[in-house]
Design an enzyme around this catalytic site. Structure first.
Site, PDB file in Angstrom:
ATOM      1  CB  ALA A  53      -0.932  -0.018   1.200  1.00  0.00           C
ATOM      2  NE  ARG A  91      -2.563  -4.031  -6.997  1.00  0.00           N
ATOM      3  CZ  ARG A  91      -1.897  -4.721  -6.068  1.00  0.00           C
ATOM      4  NH1 ARG A  91      -0.677  -4.363  -5.724  1.00  0.00           N
ATOM      5  NH2 ARG A  91      -2.450  -5.756  -5.463  1.00  0.00           N
ATOM      6  CG  ASP A 237      -3.528  -3.640   1.094  1.00  0.00           C
ATOM      7  OD1 ASP A 237      -3.501  -4.655   1.816  1.00  0.00           O
ATOM      8  OD2 ASP A 237      -2.645  -3.361   0.276  1.00  0.00           O
ATOM      9  CG  ASN A 247      -3.320  -7.151   5.172  1.00  0.00           C
ATOM     10  OD1 ASN A 247      -2.694  -6.267   4.604  1.00  0.00           O
ATOM     11  ND2 ASN A 247      -2.730  -8.187   5.712  1.00  0.00           N
ATOM     12  CE  LYS A 248      -1.809  -9.434  -1.110  1.00  0.00           C
ATOM     13  NZ  LYS A 248      -2.406  -8.984  -2.407  1.00  0.00           N
TER      14      LYS A 248
HETATM   15  O1  MRU Z   1      -0.968  -7.005  -3.461  1.00  0.00           O
HETATM   16  P1  MRU Z   1       0.073  -6.294  -2.671  1.00  0.00           P
HETATM   17  O2  MRU Z   1       1.347  -7.027  -2.533  1.00  0.00           O
HETATM   18  O3  MRU Z   1       0.243  -4.859  -3.092  1.00  0.00           O
HETATM   19  O4  MRU Z   1      -0.611  -6.277  -1.259  1.00  0.00           O
HETATM   20  C1  MRU Z   1      -0.296  -5.435  -0.285  1.00  0.00           C
HETATM   21  C2  MRU Z   1       0.256  -6.179   0.835  1.00  0.00           C
HETATM   22  O5  MRU Z   1       1.408  -6.512   0.801  1.00  0.00           O
HETATM   23  C3  MRU Z   1      -0.514  -6.517   1.989  1.00  0.00           C
HETATM   24  O6  MRU Z   1      -1.841  -6.619   1.894  1.00  0.00           O
HETATM   25  C4  MRU Z   1       0.066  -5.834   3.176  1.00  0.00           C
HETATM   26  O7  MRU Z   1      -0.133  -6.612   4.269  1.00  0.00           O
HETATM   27  C5  MRU Z   1      -0.415  -4.453   3.414  1.00  0.00           C
HETATM   28  S1  MRU Z   1       0.361  -3.294   2.436  1.00  0.00           S
HETATM   29  C6  MRU Z   1       1.197  -2.330   3.556  1.00  0.00           C
END
Ligand code: MRU
Length: 354
Positions: A53, A91, A237, A247-248
């Site tokens: 993010a 995104r 995020d 989050n992921k």
């Molecule tokens: O898809 P990405 O790699 O851009 O995803 C973001 C992340 O790495 C995670 O969701 C993360 O834990 C938060 S971003 C600070």
């Protein structure tokens, strides 16, 4: 971040060029790539050359600055508007992307003189990126208070140096604890399908000489149930005004299992990740990525170390679904670690940050 003794930012502006660490090549190759225009920078965000993010936000801000530097006087306002739209369409989930894009375009368009607008855009994008690094260090200081000597910490995905300009969010407390002389151990969820945990978090921890083990995503519950995890810290995020977080993908499951096992589950974010315009996590747009990320794996050949190969890992007739994020409701979160302190995930404490 230090790589072989040299300090790097994850992304930075160099004249008119945006430079960044090429994240899809990690951990196999460490290389810096150059984006010459805001179109190239947007493509790098979309294709996750830069990801996480905070790093996405900083790259987006620099992209708007590139557009400001390139736009002819006569169409300055229109070109900036188009660049903002283009960058925002890369995104959908990370709030920082929108926060940085809006702030830099406002700075560029907030003055009458075009040359002054260009200067303001560069100045704002750079100041915001540097501020993010400072905030990361503060998150680290507050989060360090949660970490006891000998703690075993579980993290998901990558919210470290590489997900920000510097320091990170979820890993910043780990780095601070290590620097303060504590022994820490990190369980690294591999984070299918793009393996940000196995590829990036583990690489960062190895660079920092922090003991860790990569585990398959499905093993986290096993270690939590067996008393092997003292604390979970993840990034986010986007945070909604009620404390729900995106989050992921897989974060929600980890949070539920942590609560079931009485393990505190913390989320670390800079204020730029908080979206006060949405009431709850239900309003957070969730990115759906290509099925190819699930159906294929990518890695370095064992036989020929310089060769990066792509392998089909499912039968050729099957299709796949690939949501990139999920929402963890506030009730599973013990606290949000911010640059202003650790707060409870509720409307009042979140509003109190601003
Ligand atoms: O898809 P990405 O790699 O851009 O995803 C973001 C992340 O790495 C995670 O969701 C993360 O834990 C938060 S971003 C600070």
């Amino acid at each position: 971040m230090r790589v072989e003794g040299k300090h790097y930012h994850t992304v930075w502006l160099d004249g008119k060029n945006v430079k960044m660490i090429n994240q899809p090549m990690l951990p196999f190759r460490f290389e810096i790539v150059t984006m010459k225009t805001h179109i190239e920078t947007a493509e790098a965000i979309k294709e996750m050359v830069v990801r996480g993010a905070g790093a996405i936000g900083a790259a987006a801000g620099y992209g708007v600055a590139q557009a400001a530097l390139d736009a002819p006087k006569e169409s300055f306002k229109r070109n900036i508007g188009e660049a903002v739209e283009h960058i925002k369409n890369t995104r959908p989930t990370a709030q920082d992307l929108f926060h940085f894009t809006d702030a830099v375009s406002k700075a560029a368009l907030g003055v009458e003189d075009v040359e002054e607008g260009r200067r303001k855009a560069v100045e704002t994008a750079t100041a915001m990126a540097m501020d993010q690094a400072t905030m990361g260090e503060k998150i680290g200081e507050f989060g360090d208070e949660l970490i006891k000597d000998g703690a075993k910490i579980l993290t998901h995905c990558n919210a470290g140096w590489l997900a920000f300009v510097d320091w990170g969010s979820a890993l910043a407390p780990v780095y601070k604890a290590k620097r303060n002389g504590k022994n820490v151990f990190v369980w690294v969820d591999e984070t299918r399908p793009r393996l940000q945990g196995a590829r990036l978090t583990a690489w960062e921890l190895a660079n920092e000489q922090i003991p860790h083990s990569i585990i398959v995503d499905n093993a986290a519950g096993y270690y939590m149930q067996n008393g092997e995890v003292d604390l979970c810290i993840v990034g986010a995020d986007r945070v909604a005004s009620n404390g729900d977080i995106a989050n992921k993908i897989g974060t929600y499951e980890k949070a539920v299992v942590a609560k079931e096992n009485g393990i505190p589950f913390y989320v670390a974010v800079p204020l730029s990740t908080i979206d006060l315009s949405i009431k709850s996590g239900k309003e957070i747009p969730i990115e759906e990525r290509s099925e190819e990320e699930v159906l294929y794996a990518r890695g370095e050949s064992e036989k020929e170390r310089s060769l990066i190969e792509r392998l089909r890992i499912a039968n050729w007739k099957s299709t796949a679904k690939n949501p990139a994020f999920d929402v963890t409701p506030a009730k599973y979160i013990a606290g949000i670690i911010t640059s202003k302190g650790i707060i409870k995930p509720n409307k009042e404490e979140i509003a109190g940050l601003f």
